[in-house]
Design a protein around this motif. Structure first.
Motif, short mmCIF file in Angstrom:
data_model
loop_
_atom_site.label_atom_id
_atom_site.label_comp_id
_atom_site.label_asym_id
_atom_site.label_seq_id
_atom_site.Cartn_x
_atom_site.Cartn_y
_atom_site.Cartn_z
N VAL A 216 0.77 -0.92 -0.01
CA VAL A 216 -0.10 -0.13 0.10
C VAL A 216 1.07 1.31 0.08
O VAL A 216 1.51 1.44 0.94
CB VAL A 216 -1.00 0.13 1.25
CG1 VAL A 216 -1.66 1.25 1.15
CG2 VAL A 216 -1.93 -1.25 1.23
N VAL A 218 0.83 5.07 0.10
CA VAL A 218 0.24 6.55 0.23
C VAL A 218 1.13 7.56 -0.22
O VAL A 218 2.42 7.72 0.30
CB VAL A 218 -0.06 6.73 1.86
CG1 VAL A 218 -0.82 7.76 2.04
CG2 VAL A 218 -0.93 5.44 2.21
N THR A 223 -4.09 6.86 -2.26
CA THR A 223 -3.56 5.78 -1.87
C THR A 223 -3.58 4.72 -3.10
O THR A 223 -4.61 4.49 -3.50
CB THR A 223 -4.65 5.27 -0.78
OG1 THR A 223 -4.56 5.97 0.34
CG2 THR A 223 -4.10 3.85 -0.05
N SER A 225 -3.01 0.46 -3.83
CA SER A 225 -2.76 -0.89 -3.26
C SER A 225 -2.57 -1.76 -4.29
O SER A 225 -3.52 -2.09 -5.29
CB SER A 225 -3.80 -1.12 -2.34
OG SER A 225 -3.73 -2.48 -1.72
N VAL A 249 -8.16 -1.02 -0.76
CA VAL A 249 -7.55 -1.30 0.89
C VAL A 249 -8.83 -1.29 1.67
O VAL A 249 -9.80 -0.28 1.60
CB VAL A 249 -6.84 -0.02 1.16
CG1 VAL A 249 -6.27 -0.22 2.53
CG2 VAL A 249 -5.63 0.01 0.16
N ALA A 254 -6.80 1.66 5.90
CA ALA A 254 -6.64 2.76 5.30
C ALA A 254 -6.40 3.91 6.12
O ALA A 254 -5.79 4.72 6.16
CB ALA A 254 -7.57 2.99 3.86
#
Length: 314
Positions: A216, A218, A223, A225, A249, A254
Motif C-alpha cells: 500500500v 500512500v 492511496t 494498493s 484497501v 486505510a
C-alpha cells in the motif's frame, strides 16, 4: 521565477528520474543532488547563521540553488557518506562525520514541503518503533522478538511456532565477487541458533500464514494498493515469478495507514502487509523511502503524477 523543487538522492535512482522528468515536463524548476557529494568538493555548499534565519546556497555541476527559495524537497535515497580515498583512515572518519552532520543540519532547516522530512524519516526508520506504533494504532502485528539471546528465541518459538528472520536495517554488503548481497526474509530453525547470536541484535517474527503480500503506497491524499503473489516467503527473491493485482484497501486499514503517517509527520509511506487465509491484513513494515515506480509500470497506477502533484502544489 517559480520556486524550485529540491530532489535529494543518489545518482542511480530510477524513481527520482521519472519524478524529475515529470517536473520538467510541467515546467517546474528542479535541482537534483546527492548530499554525500559534498565530500571532496563534488557539491558546493555554504550556509550562514546568527543574524537571521539560515541563509544558504548549493551548487552542482549544472545547477545553483538558493536554499531559501525551495518550495518542496523530495528526500529519496541519498548515498552514504564515504571519505575521499586520499585521506588516512582517521582523517577520513573525521571528514565523513563533518560532512554528514553538517549537510543533515543544513538541509533539515530548508523550509517548504518535505516528502519526507529527513528527521521524521529517521524516527520512523527504526523497526522497534514501527512495531510499537503499528500495534498502538490497531494494525495486526505478528508476535516479534528482538534479542541477542538464542535461548530466548527458542522459548519464543515454543510459544509462537515457526519463525522468520528479518534484518533490522539494510546494510551495504558485498560478496567475494564484489556484487551486492541481499539478506532475504526467510524461515529459520531456532534449534540451529548458537552463541554467536549474542554478537548483535536480531529480529525474529512469527511466520505469517499468508496467501499473498500487499503493498500500500500512500502519496499525500492518494492511496495505491497492489496485491503481490509469489511462491517465496520474500517475493523480492525472484521478480519473474511475481504477479500484481490492483486491489482496494479495507477502510480500517486505510485509516490506520493515514494515522500512522500523521503520527510521524510523513506525507509518503510504502506499507507492506501479508494477506492471511481469512482475509486479515497483517502488518509487516512501513518504508518511508520505499520504491514505487516499478508498481506503476506493472499496473498503470498514476503514482508519478500523484508524487509530482504533491511537490508542485507546495
Amino acid at each position: 521565477m517559480d520556486r524550485p523543487v529540491l530532489v535529494l538522492t543518489c545518482a542511480d535512482d530510477p524513481t527520482s528520474d521519472v519524478v524529475v522528468g515529470e517536473l520538467n515536463q510541467r515546467g517546474v524548476p528542479v535541482v537534483r543532488c546527492d548530499p554525500a557529494d559534498v565530500l571532496a568538493g563534488g557539491l558546493e555548499v555554504s550556509a550562514t547563521f546568527g543574524e537571521q534565519r539560515m541563509g544558504g546556497r548549493l551548487r552542482t555541476e549544472s545547477r545553483a540553488l538558493d536554499l531559501a527559495a525551495v518550495r518542496a524537497v523530495y528526500y529519496r535515497r541519498p548515498s552514504s557518506y564515504v571519505a575521499p580515498t586520499e585521506l588516512s583512515d582517521q582523517d577520513g572518519r573525521f571528514a565523513r562525520e563533518q560532512a554528514k552532520y553538517g549537510m543533515a543540519g543544513i538541509l533539515a532547516e530548508v523550509r517548504g514541503r518535505w516528502v519526507n522530512h529527513l528527521w521524521r524519516s529517521l524516527e520512523a526508520e527504526f523497526k522497534p518503533t514501527q512495531l510499537a506504533v503499528a500495534h498502538e494504532l490497531g494494525f495486526v502485528v505478528p508476535p516479534t522478538i528482538i534479542t541477542n539471546q538464542h535461548h530466548d528465541v527458542r522459548e519464543f518459538a515454543a510459544t509462537h511456532g515457526r519463525l522468520v528472520y528479518k534484518p533490522l536495517q539494510n546494510a551495504d554488503l558485498t560478496g567475494p565477487d564484489g556484487d551486492a548481497l541481499m539478506i532475504w526474509v526467510d524461515e529459520v530453525d531456532p534449534a540451529e541458533l548458537d552463541e554467536t547470536v549474542r554478537l548483535t541484535l536480531h529480529l525474529f517474527q512469527a511466520k505469517v500464514d499468508k496467501i499473498a503480500d500487499v503493498r500500500v503506497t500512500v502519496i499525500g491524499d492518494e492511496t495505491f494498493s497492489v496485491r503481490i503473489d509469489s511462491p517465496h516467503v520474500d517475493w523480492r527473491r525472484d521478480y519473474s515469478q511475481v504477479s500484481y493485482t490492483v486491489i482496494d484497501v479495507p477502510d480500517p486499514v486505510a485509516r490506520a495507514c493515514r494515522r500512522y503517517l500523521q503520527r510521524f509527520g510523513l506525507l509518503f509511506g510504502a506499507f507492506d502487509f501479508g494477506l492471511d487465509h481469512d482475509g486479515t491484513w497483517i502488518w509487516y513494515e512501513c518504508n518511508t523511502g520505499g520504491q514505487w515506480h516499478w508498481l506503476e509500470l506493472e499496473t498503470g497506477l498514476p503514482m508519478t503524477a500523484a508524487m509530482v502533484d504533491l511537490l508542485e502544489t507546495a
